[in-house]
Design a protein around this motif. Structure first.
Motif, PDB file in Angstrom:
ATOM      1  N   HIS A 279       0.822  -1.200   0.000  1.00  0.00           N
ATOM      2  CA  HIS A 279       0.000   0.000   0.000  1.00  0.00           C
ATOM      3  C   HIS A 279       0.856   1.250   0.000  1.00  0.00           C
ATOM      4  O   HIS A 279       0.617   2.172  -0.764  1.00  0.00           O
ATOM      5  CB  HIS A 279      -0.929  -0.015   1.220  1.00  0.00           C
ATOM      6  CG  HIS A 279      -1.962   1.071   1.181  1.00  0.00           C
ATOM      7  ND1 HIS A 279      -1.830   2.242   1.886  1.00  0.00           N
ATOM      8  CD2 HIS A 279      -3.121   1.167   0.506  1.00  0.00           C
ATOM      9  CE1 HIS A 279      -2.874   3.009   1.653  1.00  0.00           C
ATOM     10  NE2 HIS A 279      -3.674   2.375   0.816  1.00  0.00           N
ATOM     11  N   CYS A 280       1.880   1.275   0.887  1.00  0.00           N
ATOM     12  CA  CYS A 280       2.693   2.489   0.990  1.00  0.00           C
ATOM     13  C   CYS A 280       4.161   2.262   0.663  1.00  0.00           C
ATOM     14  O   CYS A 280       4.918   3.213   0.538  1.00  0.00           O
ATOM     15  CB  CYS A 280       2.571   3.095   2.390  1.00  0.00           C
ATOM     16  SG  CYS A 280       3.404   2.111   3.647  1.00  0.00           S
ATOM     17  N   CYS A 299       2.769  -3.510   8.404  1.00  0.00           N
ATOM     18  CA  CYS A 299       3.247  -2.178   8.038  1.00  0.00           C
ATOM     19  C   CYS A 299       3.163  -1.325   9.309  1.00  0.00           C
ATOM     20  O   CYS A 299       2.167  -1.357  10.027  1.00  0.00           O
ATOM     21  CB  CYS A 299       2.383  -1.583   6.935  1.00  0.00           C
ATOM     22  SG  CYS A 299       2.994   0.007   6.377  1.00  0.00           S
ATOM     23  N   CYS A 306       2.076   3.017   6.644  1.00  0.00           N
ATOM     24  CA  CYS A 306       0.676   3.413   6.653  1.00  0.00           C
ATOM     25  C   CYS A 306      -0.095   2.636   7.725  1.00  0.00           C
ATOM     26  O   CYS A 306      -1.208   2.996   8.077  1.00  0.00           O
ATOM     27  CB  CYS A 306       0.044   3.184   5.273  1.00  0.00           C
ATOM     28  SG  CYS A 306      -0.058   1.440   4.825  1.00  0.00           S
TER      29      CYS A 306
END
Ligand SMILES: [Zn+2]
Length: 463
Positions: A279-280, A299, A306
């Motif tokens: 995602h990040c 994460c 994130c």
């Protein structure tokens, strides 16, 4: 007969130039001979390149001992400042010479230590030399301080991560430093990171393989965070930081943890340092089991990540291992290399005798005139097609069998590796692992291996 001791000293305390010891010896010897003295061979020589330091001078000590023992009738020096570095030494030398009746001669002009005038002259010369040495040392200190305060490079050997000027970043080495930092922060051991670097052919400034301690010194030094250290203080450097100061603080906490510095200690988490958030893009960290979740890779919360992606550690690890071993199919040579077990299997022998016999029979029938050319051509084409098809199926089966056998041996080999070897192997077999967000599904979340995307490194010689 007067026995003369020649005293020579090499130093850089005058005009930044060493007065050659050869010249000192030659000139003092000829002066002694002109006086009709017997020269004590060899000359007393001290190599004392840093004049104002308090280091011992062995030849001078020997000279003093020989004077005390009455073996020396005269001391010959090139210039008075060769004999002493500090005025205080002269104050003990003068009474010694007086007591033993030792004459002092210098190539640049004699000093009679037996007279008040001579002693005064010697003191003045000594004081002048000492003050010059002081001034030089002060000048050097001031210059070093100034360079440090300006954040300049202190010179010397090339620092890792930079070009020879100490200011220009070496992009590749900077990447190595950042990558090592990222891996250690994510939980890999210093040792496995060092091993992985050496396996990848990286080396330090000396051209030798990295050692864990050396790598740690680089990562924990002020230079990589853009600071110039001098006399216990740090100044903003003229070169850029390669890693952030907060990363280094965390690195220091990790690397100075005594539990981690034990050699051979296995790393705890197989995918640490390899797995990133889909995602990040932040590195995902191993997270122990909680009331709600099993041990996982997650994460981190902002600002490091994130905080939105989480994957079960045991299943993710098993899935990655399985795929690495399966990948053996296309990259088996390399996997076998890394795991240290050669994968060799006999390809299956094709059995196409029946089809080939039919071709022969057809050719015979045509020769006898039993079939026409058109019939022969059509039948032959069909048979040839079947043969080609069979050959391909046999080859595919043989390849699959070979691959399966290789996988089996690699799977077996994998179980024999230590934790740390597994991580090192994985680090060189996998470029990166990305975990995508879980698809929203009703009911209990289940493990979805398709969330894990593996990026493979380019291996040489792989088809
Ligand atoms: Zn994230």
């Amino acid at each position: 007969m007067t026995r003369a001791a020649l005293y020579c000293r090499i130093s850089r305390d005058r005009d930044g130039e060493a007065l050659g010891v050869e010249r000192q010896a030659t000139d003092t010897r000829s002066l002694a001979l002109r006086r009709g003295w017997t020269v004590i061979e060899p000359p007393y020589v001290d190599n004392d390149v840093s004049a104002s330091s308090g280091r011992r001078r062995p030849a001078y000590s020997r000279l003093v001992a020989d004077i005390e023992a009455g073996k020396v009738g005269a001391v010959v020096v090139y210039r008075l400042d060769r004999l002493h570095r500090r005025p205080i030494e002269l104050e003990t030398f003068m009474p010694l010479c007086e007591k033993h009746g030792v004459a002092l001669a210098s190539v640049t002009g004699d000093v009679d230590l037996a007279t008040d005038g001579g002693r005064l002259y010697a003191r003045i010369m000594g004081a002048v030399a000492a003050s010059e040495a002081d001034a030089t040392a002060t000048r050097q200190r001031r210059k070093a301080q100034e360079t440090a305060e300006n954040g300049g490079h202190h010179g010397g050997p090339r620092p890792y991560g930079f070009e020879a000027d100490g200011l220009t970043v070496s992009p590749h080495e900077a990447d190595v430093i950042r990558d090592a930092t990222r891996r250690i922060l994510a939980g890999q051991s210093l040792r496995s990171v060092t091993l992985a670097l050496n396996r990848a052919g990286e080396c330090g400034v000396s051209g030798k393989p990295f050692q864990a301690a050396r790598l740690a010194r680089i990562l924990l030094g002020p230079r990589v965070i853009g600071l110039r250290a001098h006399n216990g203080a740090t100044y903003p450097a003229q070169w850029p930081a390669l890693i952030s100061e907060t990363d280094q603080i965390e690195l220091r906490a990790i690397l100075r943890d005594p539990a981690r510095s034990m050699p051979g200690r296995p790393a705890r988490h197989l995918l640490a340092g390899l797995v990133r958030c889909g995602h990040c893009g932040a590195p995902m960290k191993w997270k122990g089991a909680t009331r709600r979740n099993r041990a996982s890779y997650a994460c981190m919360a902002p600002p490091r990540g994130c905080g939105r992606i989480l994957i079960r550690a045991d299943k993710a690890e098993a899935s990655v291992i399985e795929r690495v071993i399966e990948r053996n199919f296309s990259g088996r040579r390399r996997v076998a290399d890394v795991l240290g077990s050669p994968a060799s299997t006999e390809p299956a022998l094709p059995d196409l005798a029946a089809e080939r016999g039919r071709l022969d029979a057809l050719a015979d029938a045509y020769a006898r005139g039993d079939v026409t050319l058109e019939q022969l051509t059509r039948a032959t084409a069909a048979i040839r097609e079947r043969i080609a098809d069979t050959e391909e199926r046999i080859a595919t089966a043989a390849y699959a069998r070979a691959a399966a056998a290789a996988s089996e041996s690699l799977r077996q080999r994998w179980t024999e590796l230590t934790e740390d070897e597994r991580r090192t192997a994985l680090a060189s077999l996998v470029k990166s692992i990305t975990v995508q967000p879980a698809a929203k599904r009703p009911g209990r979340p289940t493990f979805d291996p398709s969330r894990i995307a593996i990026e493979w490194p380019d291996f040489d010689g792989e088809e």
